[in-house]
Design a protein around this motif. Structure first.
Motif, PDB file in Angstrom:
ATOM      1  N   MET A 282       0.805  -1.303   0.016  1.00  0.00           N
ATOM      2  CA  MET A 282       0.013   0.256   0.098  1.00  0.00           C
ATOM      3  C   MET A 282       0.654   1.322   0.049  1.00  0.00           C
ATOM      4  O   MET A 282       0.415   2.322  -0.631  1.00  0.00           O
ATOM      5  CB  MET A 282      -0.932   0.020   1.005  1.00  0.00           C
ATOM      6  N   ILE A 283       1.908   1.290   0.654  1.00  0.00           N
ATOM      7  CA  ILE A 283       2.830   2.576   0.797  1.00  0.00           C
ATOM      8  C   ILE A 283       3.523   2.681  -0.664  1.00  0.00           C
ATOM      9  O   ILE A 283       3.315   3.862  -1.147  1.00  0.00           O
ATOM     10  CB  ILE A 283       4.126   2.142   1.759  1.00  0.00           C
ATOM     11  N   VAL A 284       3.761   1.630  -1.265  1.00  0.00           N
ATOM     12  CA  VAL A 284       4.447   1.611  -2.465  1.00  0.00           C
ATOM     13  C   VAL A 284       3.198   2.445  -3.518  1.00  0.00           C
ATOM     14  O   VAL A 284       3.471   3.282  -4.290  1.00  0.00           O
ATOM     15  CB  VAL A 284       4.804   0.318  -3.159  1.00  0.00           C
TER      16      VAL A 284
ATOM     17  N   GLY B 151       4.223   5.924  -4.326  1.00  0.00           N
ATOM     18  CA  GLY B 151       5.110   5.977  -5.527  1.00  0.00           C
ATOM     19  C   GLY B 151       4.858   6.924  -6.692  1.00  0.00           C
ATOM     20  O   GLY B 151       3.516   7.220  -6.893  1.00  0.00           O
ATOM     21  N   GLY B 152       5.693   7.709  -6.913  1.00  0.00           N
ATOM     22  CA  GLY B 152       5.498   8.868  -8.112  1.00  0.00           C
ATOM     23  C   GLY B 152       5.262  10.016  -7.361  1.00  0.00           C
ATOM     24  O   GLY B 152       5.102  11.062  -8.256  1.00  0.00           O
TER      25      GLY B 152
ATOM     26  N   GLY C 262      -5.840   5.652  -5.283  1.00  0.00           N
ATOM     27  CA  GLY C 262      -5.325   6.838  -4.581  1.00  0.00           C
ATOM     28  C   GLY C 262      -4.187   7.411  -5.252  1.00  0.00           C
ATOM     29  O   GLY C 262      -3.745   8.480  -5.511  1.00  0.00           O
ATOM     30  N   GLY C 263      -3.276   6.311  -5.348  1.00  0.00           N
ATOM     31  CA  GLY C 263      -1.981   6.857  -5.910  1.00  0.00           C
ATOM     32  C   GLY C 263      -2.012   7.216  -7.487  1.00  0.00           C
ATOM     33  O   GLY C 263      -1.314   8.199  -7.828  1.00  0.00           O
ATOM     34  N   ILE C 264      -2.862   6.514  -8.061  1.00  0.00           N
ATOM     35  CA  ILE C 264      -3.188   6.896  -9.590  1.00  0.00           C
ATOM     36  C   ILE C 264      -3.651   8.576  -9.704  1.00  0.00           C
ATOM     37  O   ILE C 264      -3.169   9.524 -10.241  1.00  0.00           O
ATOM     38  CB  ILE C 264      -4.141   6.042 -10.325  1.00  0.00           C
ATOM     39  N   LEU C 265      -4.609   8.803  -8.498  1.00  0.00           N
ATOM     40  CA  LEU C 265      -5.158  10.163  -8.452  1.00  0.00           C
ATOM     41  C   LEU C 265      -4.145  11.255  -8.160  1.00  0.00           C
ATOM     42  O   LEU C 265      -4.088  12.235  -8.920  1.00  0.00           O
ATOM     43  CB  LEU C 265      -6.417   9.971  -7.427  1.00  0.00           C
ATOM     44  N   ASN C 266      -3.462  10.956  -7.276  1.00  0.00           N
ATOM     45  CA  ASN C 266      -2.071  11.702  -6.935  1.00  0.00           C
ATOM     46  C   ASN C 266      -1.217  12.139  -8.022  1.00  0.00           C
ATOM     47  O   ASN C 266      -0.811  13.159  -8.257  1.00  0.00           O
ATOM     48  CB  ASN C 266      -1.573  11.341  -5.496  1.00  0.00           C
TER      49      ASN C 266
END
Length: 509
Positions: free
Chosen positions: A225-227, A231-232, A425-429
């Motif tokens: 989850m952290i990655v 990530g990015g 969430g990572g994609i959104l950010n």
């Protein structure tokens, strides 16, 4: 003869006494389930207001991920503990921890503290759903359970419909903090019902709880989850921290699988996965879990921030999914006996693709009604597939494996929610940050500037150019999220097509 008759009469009296208490026990169980079930939609509806006050938009997905992580890891452990110490103490403990976390959520002053409180809330929530379902299996006969399962399904339908509406009303007219505090009276009533009416005779057995498996699973999911989230954003994808944490996630997952194969009583019994129908049902539950969290987490933000609608309207768009789900579940139960679980699942899979296609093509000008229609279609797909999967799984395995098989499917959906919250969430950010950089406004506007867009007071202070840039950026990034939701819908449909045909269907063809 007289002794046997006396024993029989004593057992009948005991059974009659138990039967008199069963409605109260069922009410307490349904109340606990309602409290846990309403949590997802009511918090999703409140999130734009929470971010508007606390800030920390870059941590948006962690509010869901922290809760789901602890829920996913503990759900299988609580099931084992209930065999050791009985359902009653384990469920009461879980509800108590959940209420403590809810109280803390309503008192936080920053997004970081909210995430910490959600960890505690999720730690308690892991006990509610599996133990509540087990209690129903304990106190009702096989013939009675079909009717009772209808009541339990209605809890999901009612909570899913009421959650967005209650959340929207509380946010608009009271405070988002009451979204969490409303759990407290419900939980206390459920505990009172269990204390007063549920009495167990626990047979003490020696069990070996798979704590090592739980630890490896927690470490694997949390590091992954952290990655996915950071990530990015905080670190470049090919940086040392990302590679190191990714390696830790893979290593701990390998250790988890190894531990499950060696454990006498594993958390995840992989032996049942050898059945093709169970394997596909579980993998599809994982992918649909990703879809579900993607829509329920980010749709309110799109409707409020981009479309400019109120929290109540945003809640309505999620309610549409909740209306479609129980309707489809009822229809699915009837279709299973007529056309089989595979064909029923295929219909559900097609509805998932149609619903996700609506979000894939959604624009700010389409309005909330079109968003609600897409949500309704996804609800139809979820209702059709989940019912068919449970019936398929429980028909495939023996009675002795039925509980483990059902729990494994529940775990996979929760795991999908957990991964989805982090991944999407990572994609959104990432996409939002990329948009600001490409437009050359990264120095004046960043991720946390979206906080102002989600707060009516702060939004009114924004310049026209800043408002336009934030709305365009959020539309752009959420479009990327919904592309991924559509991809997971296609994967789900492809998996469903690989379900084995029922013997009856095969013979007819």
């Amino acid at each position: 003869m007289k002794v046997a008759q006396a024993i029989l009469e004593k057992e009948e009296i005991k059974q009659q006494s138990s039967n008199m208490k069963r409605p109260f026990i069922l009410a307490a169980v349904m109340l606990a389930m309602f409290m846990a079930a309403i949590e997802a939609t009511i918090v999703s509806t409140a999130m734009p207001a929470i971010v508007g006050e606390l800030g920390g938009f870059s941590l948006y997905s962690w509010v869901f991920s922290s809760y789901l992580l602890m829920n996913a890891v503990t759900v299988l452990i609580y099931g084992k503990l209930s065999d050791l110490f009985g359902r009653k103490p384990v469920l009461i403990f879980g509800i108590s921890v959940f209420l403590a976390g809810s109280a803390m959520c309503g008192m936080v002053s920053s997004m970081e503290w909210l995430i910490a409180a959600r960890f505690i809330q999720g730690f308690g929530a892991g006990a509610v759903m599996p133990i509540a379902s087990t209690i129903v299996g304990d106190i009702y006969t096989k013939e009675e359970r079909a009717k009772i399962q209808g009541y339990l399904s209605s809890v999901w339908g009612i909570s899913a419909i009421m959650g967005p509406a209650i959340g929207g009303l509380l946010v608009q007219f009271v405070s988002w903090r009451f979204v969490f505090w409303v759990n407290i009276p419900l939980g206390l009533l459920a505990i009172a019902g269990l204390v007063l009416y549920l009495h167990e005779n626990v047979e003490r057995k020696k069990h070996e709880i798979d704590y090592k498996g739980a630890l490896f699973l927690f470490l694997s999911i949390s590091t992954a989850m952290i990655v996915l989230v950071e990530g990015g954003i905080r670190w470049p994808w090919m940086s040392s921290p990302v590679l190191l944490i990714s390696s830790a996630a893979i290593l701990t997952f390998v250790l988890f699988i190894r531990q499950e194969k060696r454990a006498k009583e594993p958390m995840m019994p992989f032996s049942i996965w050898k059945e093709k129908s169970i394997f596909i049902a579980n993998m599809t539950s994982l992918t649909t879990g990703v879809m579900l969290i993607g829509i329920s987490s980010f749709l309110p933000a799109f409707v409020q921030a981009v479309m400019g609608q109120t929290p109540i309207v945003a809640g309505f768009t999620l309610t549409a999914m909740s209306i479609g789900w129980p309707i489809a579940s009822t229809i699915s139960g009837r279709l299973l006996f007529k056309i089989g679980f595979r064909t029923t699942s295929v219909i559900g899979g097609a509805a998932l693709i149609a619903g996700s296609a609506v979000f894939f093509t959604l624009t700010p000008d389409d309005g909330p009604l079109w968003a609600a229609f897409g949500s309704f279609l996804v609800g139809i797909g979820m209702g059709m597939t989940t019912t068919a999967f449970i019936v398929s799984i429980q028909s495939t395995v023996s009675w002795e494996q039925r509980g483990s098989a059902t729990a494994a499917n529940m775990f996979m959906r929760t795991l999908g929610n957990t991964i989805g919250a982090a991944l999407l969430g990572g994609i959104l950010n990432t996409r939002l940050q990329s948009y600001f950089r490409e437009e050359g406004i990264g120095e004046t506007i960043d991720l946390d500037s979206v906080n102002r867009l989600l707060s009516p007071e702060e939004a009114s202070k924004l310049s026209a150019d800043a408002m336009h840039a934030l709305k365009e950026g959020l539309t752009y990034s959420l479009h990327s999220v919904y592309i991924m939701v559509f991809v997971f819908a296609v994967i789900s449909f492809a998996l469903i097509l690989r379900l084995p045909k029922e013997k009856k269907e095969a013979q007819e063809k």
